[in-house]
Design an enzyme around this catalytic site. Structure first.
Site, PDB file in Angstrom:
ATOM      1  N   ASP A   1      46.000  67.597  43.486  1.00  0.00           N
ATOM      2  CA  ASP A   1      44.566  67.900  43.560  1.00  0.00           C
ATOM      3  C   ASP A   1      43.967  67.675  42.170  1.00  0.00           C
ATOM      4  OD1 ASP A   1      42.047  69.087  43.667  1.00  0.00           O
ATOM      5  OD2 ASP A   1      42.687  70.554  45.173  1.00  0.00           O
TER       6      ASP A   1
ATOM      7  N   HIS B   1      40.652  50.256  22.098  1.00  0.00           N
ATOM      8  CA  HIS B   1      39.790  50.364  23.277  1.00  0.00           C
ATOM      9  C   HIS B   1      38.874  49.157  23.427  1.00  0.00           C
ATOM     10  CE1 HIS B   1      40.554  54.345  25.107  1.00  0.00           C
ATOM     11  NE2 HIS B   1      41.237  54.466  23.986  1.00  0.00           N
TER      12      HIS B   1
HETATM   13  C1  HMG Z   1      46.814  50.326  22.320  1.00  0.00           C
HETATM   14  C2  HMG Z   1      47.947  50.755  21.419  1.00  0.00           C
HETATM   15  C3  HMG Z   1      49.098  51.296  22.310  1.00  0.00           C
HETATM   16  C4  HMG Z   1      48.449  49.571  20.633  1.00  0.00           C
HETATM   17  O1  HMG Z   1      49.436  50.036  19.752  1.00  0.00           O
HETATM   18  P1  HMG Z   1      50.274  49.059  18.779  1.00  0.00           P
HETATM   19  O2  HMG Z   1      51.233  49.951  18.082  1.00  0.00           O
HETATM   20  O3  HMG Z   1      49.378  48.232  17.989  1.00  0.00           O
HETATM   21  O4  HMG Z   1      51.003  48.146  19.870  1.00  0.00           O
HETATM   22  P2  HMG Z   1      52.257  47.189  19.766  1.00  0.00           P
HETATM   23  O5  HMG Z   1      51.814  45.879  20.363  1.00  0.00           O
HETATM   24  O6  HMG Z   1      52.862  47.177  18.412  1.00  0.00           O
HETATM   25  O7  HMG Z   1      53.305  47.872  20.788  1.00  0.00           O
HETATM   26  C5  HMG Z   1      53.833  49.176  20.565  1.00  0.00           C
HETATM   27  C6  HMG Z   1      54.111  49.823  21.897  1.00  0.00           C
HETATM   28  O8  HMG Z   1      52.876  50.133  22.570  1.00  0.00           O
HETATM   29  C7  HMG Z   1      53.003  49.852  23.979  1.00  0.00           C
HETATM   30  N1  HMG Z   1      51.992  48.844  24.335  1.00  0.00           N
HETATM   31  C8  HMG Z   1      51.210  48.129  23.520  1.00  0.00           C
HETATM   32  N2  HMG Z   1      50.356  47.345  24.198  1.00  0.00           N
HETATM   33  C9  HMG Z   1      50.599  47.557  25.502  1.00  0.00           C
HETATM   34  C10 HMG Z   1      50.023  47.058  26.710  1.00  0.00           C
HETATM   35  N3  HMG Z   1      49.031  46.165  26.707  1.00  0.00           N
HETATM   36  N4  HMG Z   1      50.523  47.511  27.872  1.00  0.00           N
HETATM   37  C11 HMG Z   1      51.526  48.392  27.901  1.00  0.00           C
HETATM   38  N5  HMG Z   1      52.103  48.906  26.773  1.00  0.00           N
HETATM   39  C12 HMG Z   1      51.638  48.498  25.593  1.00  0.00           C
HETATM   40  C13 HMG Z   1      54.421  49.399  24.198  1.00  0.00           C
HETATM   41  O9  HMG Z   1      55.207  50.533  24.569  1.00  0.00           O
HETATM   42  C14 HMG Z   1      54.858  48.919  22.842  1.00  0.00           C
HETATM   43  O10 HMG Z   1      56.247  49.120  22.573  1.00  0.00           O
HETATM   44  P3  HMG Z   1      57.356  48.170  23.262  1.00  0.00           P
HETATM   45  O11 HMG Z   1      57.484  48.703  24.664  1.00  0.00           O
HETATM   46  O12 HMG Z   1      56.804  46.777  23.216  1.00  0.00           O
HETATM   47  O13 HMG Z   1      58.567  48.402  22.460  1.00  0.00           O
HETATM   48  C15 HMG Z   1      47.520  51.859  20.407  1.00  0.00           C
HETATM   49  O14 HMG Z   1      46.517  51.381  19.547  1.00  0.00           O
HETATM   50  C16 HMG Z   1      47.047  53.138  21.042  1.00  0.00           C
HETATM   51  O15 HMG Z   1      47.813  53.877  21.652  1.00  0.00           O
HETATM   52  N6  HMG Z   1      45.779  53.505  20.884  1.00  0.00           N
HETATM   53  C17 HMG Z   1      45.249  54.768  21.389  1.00  0.00           C
HETATM   54  C18 HMG Z   1      44.626  54.577  22.721  1.00  0.00           C
HETATM   55  C19 HMG Z   1      44.544  55.861  23.491  1.00  0.00           C
HETATM   56  O16 HMG Z   1      45.322  56.794  23.352  1.00  0.00           O
HETATM   57  N7  HMG Z   1      43.581  55.897  24.406  1.00  0.00           N
HETATM   58  C20 HMG Z   1      43.432  56.942  25.379  1.00  0.00           C
HETATM   59  C21 HMG Z   1      42.689  58.126  24.881  1.00  0.00           C
HETATM   60  S1  HMG Z   1      41.096  57.920  24.259  1.00  0.00           S
HETATM   61  C22 HMG Z   1      40.221  59.155  25.079  1.00  0.00           C
HETATM   62  O17 HMG Z   1      39.957  58.979  26.242  1.00  0.00           O
HETATM   63  C23 HMG Z   1      40.126  60.501  24.507  1.00  0.00           C
HETATM   64  C24 HMG Z   1      39.440  60.800  23.171  1.00  0.00           C
HETATM   65  C25 HMG Z   1      39.867  59.819  22.080  1.00  0.00           C
HETATM   66  O18 HMG Z   1      38.033  60.789  23.292  1.00  0.00           O
HETATM   67  C26 HMG Z   1      39.933  62.217  22.917  1.00  0.00           C
HETATM   68  C27 HMG Z   1      39.711  62.708  21.496  1.00  0.00           C
HETATM   69  O19 HMG Z   1      38.601  63.085  21.159  1.00  0.00           O
HETATM   70  O20 HMG Z   1      40.709  62.737  20.777  1.00  0.00           O
HETATM   71  N1  NDP Z   2      43.044  76.867  50.479  1.00  0.00           N
HETATM   72  C1  NDP Z   2      42.473  76.787  49.301  1.00  0.00           C
HETATM   73  O1  NDP Z   2      41.737  77.682  48.869  1.00  0.00           O
HETATM   74  C2  NDP Z   2      42.720  75.611  48.439  1.00  0.00           C
HETATM   75  C3  NDP Z   2      43.389  74.512  48.912  1.00  0.00           C
HETATM   76  N2  NDP Z   2      43.641  73.435  48.107  1.00  0.00           N
HETATM   77  C4  NDP Z   2      44.356  72.343  48.720  1.00  0.00           C
HETATM   78  O2  NDP Z   2      45.620  72.870  49.105  1.00  0.00           O
HETATM   79  C5  NDP Z   2      46.511  71.791  49.311  1.00  0.00           C
HETATM   80  C6  NDP Z   2      47.833  72.171  48.741  1.00  0.00           C
HETATM   81  O3  NDP Z   2      48.235  73.384  49.320  1.00  0.00           O
HETATM   82  P1  NDP Z   2      49.771  73.655  49.542  1.00  0.00           P
HETATM   83  O4  NDP Z   2      49.900  75.054  49.980  1.00  0.00           O
HETATM   84  O5  NDP Z   2      50.529  73.230  48.330  1.00  0.00           O
HETATM   85  O6  NDP Z   2      50.169  72.574  50.637  1.00  0.00           O
HETATM   86  P2  NDP Z   2      50.022  72.569  52.231  1.00  0.00           P
HETATM   87  O7  NDP Z   2      48.924  73.435  52.703  1.00  0.00           O
HETATM   88  O8  NDP Z   2      50.032  71.149  52.625  1.00  0.00           O
HETATM   89  O9  NDP Z   2      51.346  73.303  52.681  1.00  0.00           O
HETATM   90  C7  NDP Z   2      52.587  72.873  52.323  1.00  0.00           C
HETATM   91  C8  NDP Z   2      53.569  73.487  53.288  1.00  0.00           C
HETATM   92  O10 NDP Z   2      54.768  72.747  53.251  1.00  0.00           O
HETATM   93  C9  NDP Z   2      55.806  73.563  53.761  1.00  0.00           C
HETATM   94  N3  NDP Z   2      57.053  73.202  53.033  1.00  0.00           N
HETATM   95  C10 NDP Z   2      58.037  72.426  53.543  1.00  0.00           C
HETATM   96  N4  NDP Z   2      59.010  72.247  52.637  1.00  0.00           N
HETATM   97  C11 NDP Z   2      58.644  72.934  51.535  1.00  0.00           C
HETATM   98  C12 NDP Z   2      59.247  73.120  50.257  1.00  0.00           C
HETATM   99  N5  NDP Z   2      60.426  72.556  49.933  1.00  0.00           N
HETATM  100  N6  NDP Z   2      58.596  73.860  49.345  1.00  0.00           N
HETATM  101  C13 NDP Z   2      57.413  74.432  49.641  1.00  0.00           C
HETATM  102  N7  NDP Z   2      56.792  74.300  50.823  1.00  0.00           N
HETATM  103  C14 NDP Z   2      57.410  73.538  51.783  1.00  0.00           C
HETATM  104  C15 NDP Z   2      55.399  75.005  53.513  1.00  0.00           C
HETATM  105  O11 NDP Z   2      55.435  75.661  54.750  1.00  0.00           O
HETATM  106  P3  NDP Z   2      55.714  77.242  54.862  1.00  0.00           P
HETATM  107  O12 NDP Z   2      54.588  77.919  54.112  1.00  0.00           O
HETATM  108  O13 NDP Z   2      55.644  77.490  56.317  1.00  0.00           O
HETATM  109  O14 NDP Z   2      57.027  77.537  54.249  1.00  0.00           O
HETATM  110  C16 NDP Z   2      54.000  74.893  52.916  1.00  0.00           C
HETATM  111  O15 NDP Z   2      53.116  75.879  53.381  1.00  0.00           O
HETATM  112  C17 NDP Z   2      45.906  70.579  48.623  1.00  0.00           C
HETATM  113  O16 NDP Z   2      45.405  69.689  49.598  1.00  0.00           O
HETATM  114  C18 NDP Z   2      44.753  71.178  47.844  1.00  0.00           C
HETATM  115  O17 NDP Z   2      43.736  70.244  47.655  1.00  0.00           O
HETATM  116  C19 NDP Z   2      43.300  73.450  46.783  1.00  0.00           C
HETATM  117  C20 NDP Z   2      42.648  74.529  46.255  1.00  0.00           C
HETATM  118  C21 NDP Z   2      42.231  75.645  47.051  1.00  0.00           C
END
Ligand code: HMG
Ligand code: NDP
Length: 401
Positions: free
Chosen positions: A299, A394
């Site tokens: 979820d 990015h």
């Molecule tokens: C983009 C990199 C990874 C480059 O990083 P790099 O070190 O320049 O890349 P590289 O080409 O030297 O490769 C290093 C490794 O990166 C991976 N890699 C590299 N390129 C790829 C690719 N195309 N596809 C898949 N994997 C890739 C791969 O694992 C590779 O190792 P290898 O496997 O080759 O040994 C780096 O600059 C980086 O991680 N940047 C950060 C980006 C990031 O984390 N973005 C998500 C979060 S941003 C956000 O949404 C939140 C924010 C920022 O607002 C939160 C905040 O305020 O902090």
């Molecule tokens: N109702 C609410 O207020 C809310 C609901 N949700 C929703 O709830 C859902 C998830 O609920 P959840 O209860 O996890 O799932 P389900 O309602 O799908 O129920 C899962 C069922 O699987 C059975 N089961 C079979 N094998 C296992 C096992 N190995 N371990 C545990 N249970 C097993 C259990 O039956 P038994 O109990 O008979 O043992 C269990 O009740 C999601 O779709 C989510 O979006 C999210 C937030 C709030």
């Protein structure tokens, strides 16, 4: 189907009544056509990959399905209490650079021998609110709950074979008593299970005391809202993961130094988060959580609780120690969206689809892998900020050329 669309237009049939007349797929097609015509848009793409029959208990008023790109990060080495080995992490996202970043974190962690991960606490909560006459009665109910826990547990257990009531903690606000019921939920995330069981336990409270149930969820649960109670007490599985990265791995894989990562962690993640008043202190735990949750049928609204994670980084004898503790990893391997075909495949990819042996083992394994994935994302983003690579990455990976 033509006839059904006509009757929708004439107001003779409500949108949600279509399944009473047509098989699920035809009902979704008719609904989509009607909405598209009415709004003057084409909605053909939404119908492309949809199977309404298989999603019947996952969505109402179905018109189709949305396509979210899916990538894979890893292998990610995890040495957990339940997880063991190398995992490929399925991630559904539209944020270019997110999978690359997580992949880089996985690569560094795995080269360092893998992340250690442990489930520290396991309990899904539901907290109804009861009306009582005042503080006297609230205190009496508090005592009654402590003395009658076994009766509550027995009534809850009649509703589920896999759930077990483990705690019933009262929180008082004047004439309101919130009882935070906690359950072990096996391999289910457990929110439906806990809600059904809490209904049964609440009936015992109402039968045996003067308290009256006002709402089955009183928000102290606290589901799908940012809340300190989850960050402090945990919800679902509380999981911690850490790794010690040799200096050389930090230089080669992450293009920076342990000192620079530790400084970003202190000034950004710890002090910056405190200054902003965030719940938790991390860089982007929500990114990895949301991508893995969507891919594996969790979820996605529960990313809210998981996002209150704590990430630390420090230099140890020239190497880099990094940890992340996620207080609320609310995941399951059965129930909810986990049985849908693509989501189930993603769980198969991780080797955790379905019920575990013993029950709960699969969900805990998944929770540890998720925490390892969050650690990988945290590590890579901290490093990108330390090496000033964030905006370049990015721009290169997340925008059209
Ligand atoms: C983009 C990199 C990874 C480059 O990083 P790099 O070190 O320049 O890349 P590289 O080409 O030297 O490769 C290093 C490794 O990166 C991976 N890699 C590299 N390129 C790829 C690719 N195309 N596809 C898949 N994997 C890739 C791969 O694992 C590779 O190792 P290898 O496997 O080759 O040994 C780096 O600059 C980086 O991680 N940047 C950060 C980006 C990031 O984390 N973005 C998500 C979060 S941003 C956000 O949404 C939140 C924010 C920022 O607002 C939160 C905040 O305020 O902090
Ligand atoms: N109702 C609410 O207020 C809310 C609901 N949700 C929703 O709830 C859902 C998830 O609920 P959840 O209860 O996890 O799932 P389900 O309602 O799908 O129920 C899962 C069922 O699987 C059975 N089961 C079979 N094998 C296992 C096992 N190995 N371990 C545990 N249970 C097993 C259990 O039956 P038994 O109990 O008979 O043992 C269990 O009740 C999601 O779709 C989510 O979006 C999210 C937030 C709030």
């Amino acid at each position: 189907m033509e006839d059904a669309v006509e009757r929708l237009r004439d107001g003779e049939l409500a949108l949600h009544e279509l399944e009473d007349e047509l098989p699920p797929d035809e009902a979704a097609d008719a609904r989509r056509r009607y909405v598209a015509d009415l709004e003057g848009v084409t909605l053909d793409e939404m119908g492309e990959v949809h199977d309404a029959q298989e999603a019947a208990t996952n969505v109402e008023n179905a018109v189709g399905a949305t396509r979210i790109p899916l990538g894979v990060a890893g292998p990610l080495g995890v040495k957990g209490g339940y997880a063991s080995g190398e995992y490929r992490l399925p991630m559904a996202t539209t944020e270019g650079a997110l999978v690359a970043s997580t992949n880089r974190g996985c690569s560094a962690i795995t080269e360092a021998g893998g992340a250690t991960a442990r489930v520290l606490k396991d309990g899904m909560t539901r907290a109804p609110v009861f009306r009582v006459s005042g503080v006297d009665a609230a205190a009496e109910l508090t005592d009654w709950l402590a003395e009658n826990f076994d009766a509550l547990r027995d009534s809850a257990s009649e509703t589920t074979g896999h759930g077990e009531l483990t705690d019933a903690e009262p929180y008082v606000a004047g004439d309101n008593v919130y009882v935070r019921f906690t359950y072990s939920t096996g391999d289910a995330m457990g929110m439906n299970m806990a809600t059904v069981a809490t209904r049964a336990a609440s009936e015992v409270v109402e039968d045996e005391t003067d308290a009256e149930l006002v709402a089955l969820s009183g928000n102290v649960c606290a589901d799908k809202k940012p809340a300190a109670i989850n960050a402090v007490e945990g919800r679902g599985r509380t999981v911690a993961a850490d790794v010690l990265l040799p200096r050389e791995v930090v230089r080669e894989k992450l293009k920076t130094t342990p000192e620079a990562v530790a400084e970003v962690n202190e000034r950004k993640t710890l002090v910056g988060s405190a200054r902003a008043g965030t719940l938790g202190a991390n860089a982007h735990a929500a990114n990895v959580l949301s991508a893995v949750y969507v891919a594996t049928g969790q979820d996605p609204a529960q990313v809210v609780e998981g996002s209150s994670a704590y990430t630390t980084a420090s230099v140890r004898d020239g190497d880099l120690y990094v940890s992340t503790t996620v207080p609320a990893v609310e995941v399951g391997t059965v129930g909810g969206g986990t049985r849908l075909p693509t989501q189930n495949e993603a769980l198969e990819l991780l080797g955790v689809a379905g019920g575990g042996e013993p029950a709960g083992a699969n969900a805990r394994e998944l929770a540890e892998v998720v925490a390892g994935g969050v650690l990988a994302g945290e590590l890579s983003l901290h490093a990108a900020l330390a090496s000033r690579h964030l905006e370049e990455a990015h721009t290169r990976l997340g925008r059209d050329a």
